[in-house]
Structures are given as structure tokens and as C-alpha cells.
Design an enzyme around this catalytic site. Sequence first.
Site, PDB file in Angstrom:
ATOM      1  N   THR A 178       0.865  -1.182   0.000  1.00 36.36           N
ATOM      2  CA  THR A 178       0.000   0.000   0.000  1.00 36.36           C
ATOM      3  C   THR A 178       0.896   1.224   0.000  1.00 36.36           C
ATOM      4  O   THR A 178       1.975   1.214   0.593  1.00 36.36           O
ATOM      5  CB  THR A 178      -1.012  -0.016   1.172  1.00 36.36           C
ATOM      6  OG1 THR A 178      -2.024   0.962   0.914  1.00 36.36           O
ATOM      7  CG2 THR A 178      -0.365   0.307   2.519  1.00 36.36           C
ATOM      8  N   CYS A 199      -2.751   7.651   8.094  1.00 34.93           N
ATOM      9  CA  CYS A 199      -3.328   6.299   8.046  1.00 34.93           C
ATOM     10  C   CYS A 199      -2.301   5.293   8.560  1.00 34.93           C
ATOM     11  O   CYS A 199      -1.105   5.560   8.581  1.00 34.93           O
ATOM     12  CB  CYS A 199      -3.704   5.924   6.618  1.00 34.93           C
ATOM     13  SG  CYS A 199      -4.916   7.018   5.863  1.00 34.93           S
ATOM     14  N   HIS A 252      -5.359  -0.908   5.136  1.00 36.26           N
ATOM     15  CA  HIS A 252      -4.965   0.515   5.143  1.00 36.26           C
ATOM     16  C   HIS A 252      -6.049   1.270   5.918  1.00 36.26           C
ATOM     17  O   HIS A 252      -7.076   1.643   5.365  1.00 36.26           O
ATOM     18  CB  HIS A 252      -4.862   0.994   3.691  1.00 36.26           C
ATOM     19  CG  HIS A 252      -4.367   2.398   3.507  1.00 36.26           C
ATOM     20  ND1 HIS A 252      -3.428   2.726   2.555  1.00 36.26           N
ATOM     21  CD2 HIS A 252      -4.682   3.559   4.118  1.00 36.26           C
ATOM     22  CE1 HIS A 252      -3.191   4.038   2.587  1.00 36.26           C
ATOM     23  NE2 HIS A 252      -3.960   4.573   3.528  1.00 36.26           N
TER      24      HIS A 252
END
Lengths: 213, 165
Positions: free
Chosen positions: B26, B32, B49
Site C-alpha cells: 500500500t 493512516c 490501510h
Amino acid sequence: MSFIEQIKSHHLDILREVGNIGAGNAATSLSKILGKTIEMTVPNVRIVSFDEMMDMVGGSENVIASIFLRIEGDAPGSIYFMLPLEQAKKYIEQMTGETNFSFENPPFSEISVSALQELGNILSGSYLSALSDFTQLNLYPSVPALGIDMVGAILSYGLMEVSQVSDYAIVIDTAVSEQEDSITESVKGHFFLLLDPESFEKIFSALGVPIDE
Amino acid sequence: MNETVNIIKVGIADMNVVESPNLIRTSGLGSCVGVVIYDTQKEIAGLAHVMLPDSSLSKTGTINIAKYADTAIEELLYRISKLGSKQSNLKAKIAGGAQMFQFSSQNDMMRIGPRNVDAVKKELLRFRIPITAEDTGGSSGRTIEFNPSTRMLNIRTVNQGVKDI
């Protein structure tokens, strides 16, 4: 029902006008600072998923220079002014007279960072004041912050409010470009206006087109 | 034998699972948090995520379960178990939760990075999944890639280069 489903095409036209006025004012400021003609595109108002939004500026991992400013007051939101690193470097060199600035080897000289920050301040400030004049709403800028990092890391920050109500965001995107000669034009930077969900209603009402009519 | 290696991409507020020889990745993690849960016996892993700490922040009826720490980890464990992993063999590695911009704002949302990290840790503790490595906080974006056969998490940042944890 998600707030996005309540927004109709004439609302998108209004947002396009909001982007037009904001970025138009900012482009004028940029022209004055650089002593060059700065063109700007008709704003692109799009309802996009978060991943699609990252793709609008080169994808999540693409590294850019960005000025981020929170709008506080009647209609909170975020304004981003984003530049490809190559363009940010050009602007820094133009403003400071430095000749071999590079984003490859941080930390950067204080003067180059503050020149870029100041450019962003002026542009995002003029975007916001045009927005405030047009809507007659009280909108105050936060102190703008400069970030040189991955698109995903930078933009996700402005999505925090909207992500609590939706998996989609409304992006008001205006590109600015320099007229290099009479034919070629290249995109130099993007303004993104991301309003918090409750701000749409306020802006539409202020302009006489409320959502629930 | 000539197996092709695929890199499975996980978007923002998204999750997926992977089996070797494939990798899972990711990109552009800011505030995040990327949560990798992997099997210590089999070459299986999952990546989420996570964008927000708690699904109670949601103001709508239907939620995207990959978006919140409290719902994403439970779902990720379920998907990994469907591939044949036993929960007692699972461990976690986490990265992200940066504070991208410094504001003196009163708004709690502005320090979302550390809150995401706390929520992820709390949730992993609830399922008794030990964290074997983490790279959290700071003020840089991260792109992460996990290899389920070496069980290493590769982390790339703009200013601090690349490292494996």
C-alpha cells in the site's frame, strides 16, 4: 442518504464557479509575483473515490510540494496548492536567486523553504479571500503548512472530515499553467478545494440554491 | 518452475490478503496506518490501510469496514483464517500514523495519526496478536510492502530512504 447523493448538477455548476473565482484571484497574484502570464483552466468538479483523487495528481506515491491550509469559520474545509517538484524548484530559484536548489538533499536552506511557503500563503490566501467575498461567508485561513511528500500522505489529511460520512469526495480542481510561447502550455500546479460535508449546504444557501428545495 | 510474482495493491481504506510468492503493498500512508497480519507457520498475510480509529466516528448507516481500526482488524483476521491460518500463529507489523502537518488547532481530528496507532494496537491486543515490529509516528509519508515468505515489511519514505522491519 449520503450528502453527495443530494447534490445535483446545478450545484456542481456553483462549485465550478466557486473554484473559478478562487483560483482566478490566485492566478492573478501568481502573475504579479512572477511577472508572467499565468493561465488557468476551467475548474474541474469531480465526485471521486479517495484513490481516484490521488490519481488526479499522479497517484498516491508521487512526491509533490504542497501548501495545505485549513479553512475555518462558517464553511470549514481544506485548500491544497500542489506543485510538481520540478516546478517548485523553478519557483524557488526565481524568487531567491539560488541557482542549484535540489529536493534530493534535505534539509533545504531556510530561505528556499520560506520562499515556497510564502508563495503558497499568498496564493491560498487570495483563493480564500475571493471565496469569502463571493459567498459573503466568514472564512478564516489557518497558518498554511508546507509538505514535500507522497500525494497519498498529504491528501488523506484533508479527507479526515469527509471520510466520516462518505467514501467519496467532491474535488474542486483548478490547474494553473504558464504560457511559455504562443502555442505550448503546460500545467504547473493544481488547486484542490475540499469542503467539509456540512459546508456544502452553507455555501449553496449563501448563494441562494439550498440543497433541499 | 517459473512462478510470476504479483504485487497485490491495497488502496486507501481498503484491505486484502496474500499468499507467497506474491507480495502485498500500500502506498502513501500519512496519518493512516498499514496493518500487516501474518502467519508464522504458513506463507499467508493480510494488509489493511486503516484511515480512522473507530467506526463510531461514522455518521452514515453503511460503513466501509476497511476504513476503521475496530472493524478492519476483525475482518482481516476472518479473511486470513479462511486461507487456513490459525489465530495462535498470527503476528502483526504496523507502520504509518504520521503527523503530516503541525497545527496548533484544537480540533482532535488534526492529531489523527497517533489516535489511529493507538486504536490499531488496542484492537490487536483484543485479539491477542503480538506486534513484532513497528515504524509509526514522525512526519513522513510511507509506502510499505510485505513479503509473506520472508515475513519482512519493506518501508520507503521520501527523506529517510528504505528499510526492512
